[in-house]
Design an enzyme around this catalytic site. Structure first.
Site, PDB file in Angstrom:
ATOM      1  N   GLY A  92       9.150  65.016  27.008  1.00  0.00           N
ATOM      2  CA  GLY A  92      10.326  64.736  26.185  1.00  0.00           C
ATOM      3  C   GLY A  92      11.537  64.716  27.086  1.00  0.00           C
ATOM      4  O   GLY A  92      11.486  64.178  28.193  1.00  0.00           O
ATOM      5  N   SER A 124       4.925  65.405  31.928  1.00  0.00           N
ATOM      6  CA  SER A 124       6.247  64.796  31.987  1.00  0.00           C
ATOM      7  C   SER A 124       7.348  65.844  32.179  1.00  0.00           C
ATOM      8  O   SER A 124       7.463  66.434  33.240  1.00  0.00           O
ATOM      9  CB  SER A 124       6.479  63.938  30.744  1.00  0.00           C
ATOM     10  OG  SER A 124       7.630  63.150  30.854  1.00  0.00           O
ATOM     11  N   ALA A 125       8.149  66.122  31.157  1.00  0.00           N
ATOM     12  CA  ALA A 125       9.199  67.132  31.279  1.00  0.00           C
ATOM     13  C   ALA A 125       8.617  68.496  31.641  1.00  0.00           C
ATOM     14  O   ALA A 125       9.183  69.245  32.446  1.00  0.00           O
ATOM     15  CB  ALA A 125       9.987  67.234  29.972  1.00  0.00           C
ATOM     16  N   HIS A 161       6.099  59.734  35.986  1.00  0.00           N
ATOM     17  CA  HIS A 161       6.251  58.330  35.559  1.00  0.00           C
ATOM     18  C   HIS A 161       6.794  57.465  36.696  1.00  0.00           C
ATOM     19  O   HIS A 161       7.490  56.466  36.449  1.00  0.00           O
ATOM     20  CB  HIS A 161       7.187  58.190  34.354  1.00  0.00           C
ATOM     21  CG  HIS A 161       6.920  59.130  33.229  1.00  0.00           C
ATOM     22  ND1 HIS A 161       5.857  59.007  32.374  1.00  0.00           N
ATOM     23  CD2 HIS A 161       7.594  60.238  32.808  1.00  0.00           C
ATOM     24  CE1 HIS A 161       5.886  59.977  31.475  1.00  0.00           C
ATOM     25  NE2 HIS A 161       6.926  60.745  31.727  1.00  0.00           N
ATOM     26  N   GLU A 196       1.684  56.947  36.711  1.00  0.00           N
ATOM     27  CA  GLU A 196       1.022  57.157  35.431  1.00  0.00           C
ATOM     28  C   GLU A 196      -0.486  57.305  35.622  1.00  0.00           C
ATOM     29  O   GLU A 196      -1.106  56.526  36.349  1.00  0.00           O
ATOM     30  CB  GLU A 196       1.302  55.996  34.479  1.00  0.00           C
ATOM     31  CG  GLU A 196       2.777  55.793  34.160  1.00  0.00           C
ATOM     32  CD  GLU A 196       3.373  56.921  33.346  1.00  0.00           C
ATOM     33  OE1 GLU A 196       3.762  56.678  32.205  1.00  0.00           O
ATOM     34  OE2 GLU A 196       3.467  58.056  33.873  1.00  0.00           O
TER      35      GLU A 196
END
Length: 234
Positions: A92, A124-125, A161, A196
């Site tokens: 997020g 991710s985050a 990413h 990714e």
């Protein structure tokens, strides 16, 4: 720094053409080696609620017999982290995630739990948080945490990413590489660009790059290096 840590540092929870966590699910379950985990939903991708985000994780892991509880549902969040068998921090907005963890005074508790051997999974985050700072996130600073200092499990920064420049693109904005080079005008720590479908498996003092793709290592004042899957040396 990471000799006692058990980390799964994942670039993304979802790859193209796949459902949430599908491509990484087996590795995820093998890694945590438990049937329950605490999920930290504070990054709120697309503004999703804590409850809805937690349901996504519960649905994805139900077939594996993993019981998922959202950290937001505990009245004593510090005790929840202390008693956690595994911790998963989802993706997020990294700024929002870190700000919330600082406001709840949970940074130290997370460090203590992971130092004690509790498995940590980040996407991710949540992966950004394993580095030294969040200064190389791709997210917009929609809120302002009291510090950019992250959990500092790893001796470098992450750029999940990571995208390579498209030679056929007419877009004139900065590439990821350009932005990381700008970061290195003012900061000395290395930055690992995770493409990714790639992830880091950290255990027994070793960092393994997993997946089929290489990662791109940026170091201040040096040319970037492509690192192939396998053990990384830092």
């Amino acid at each position: 720094m990471y000799s006692n840590f058990r980390l799964l540092v994942i670039s993304t929870s979802t790859i193209h053409g796949s459902s949430f966590l599908a491509y990484i699910k087996d590795d995820f379950v093998d890694f945590i080696q438990t049937d329950e985990l605490i999920f930290v939903p504070y990054a709120r991708p697309s503004g999703i609620s804590y409850d809805d985000y937690t349901v996504n994780v519960q649905s994805a892991l139900a077939e594996k017999g993993i019981a998922v509880k959202g950290l937001h549902t505990f009245s004593d969040k510090k005790e929840a982290i202390k008693q956690a068998k595994a911790i998963f921090i989802g993706g997020g907005n990294t700024f929002l995630l870190l700000k919330t963890l600082y406001e709840l005074d949970l940074i130290g508790d997370l460090k203590t739990a992971v130092a004690a051997g509790v498995p940590y999974v980040g996407t991710s985050a949540g992966s950004n948080l394993t580095g030294l700072t969040i200064g190389t996130t791709n997210d917009m600073p929609i809120v302002y945490p009291p510090s950019f200092d992250a959990l500092q499990f790893l001796p470098f920064n992450l750029n999940p990413h990571y995208l390579d420049p498209d030679p056929n693109s007419t877009h004139k904005g900065e590439t990821r590489e350009t932005r990381i080079n700008e970061f290195h005008q003012f900061n000395s720590q290395a930055v690992l660009g995770l493409r990714e479908g790639s992830w880091l498996h950290v255990e027994n003092g070793e960092i393994q790059l997993k997946g089929t793709l290489s990662a791109r290592l940026f170091q201040q004042g040096e040319e970037p290096i492509e690192l192939n899957p396998g053990q990384l040396n830092f």
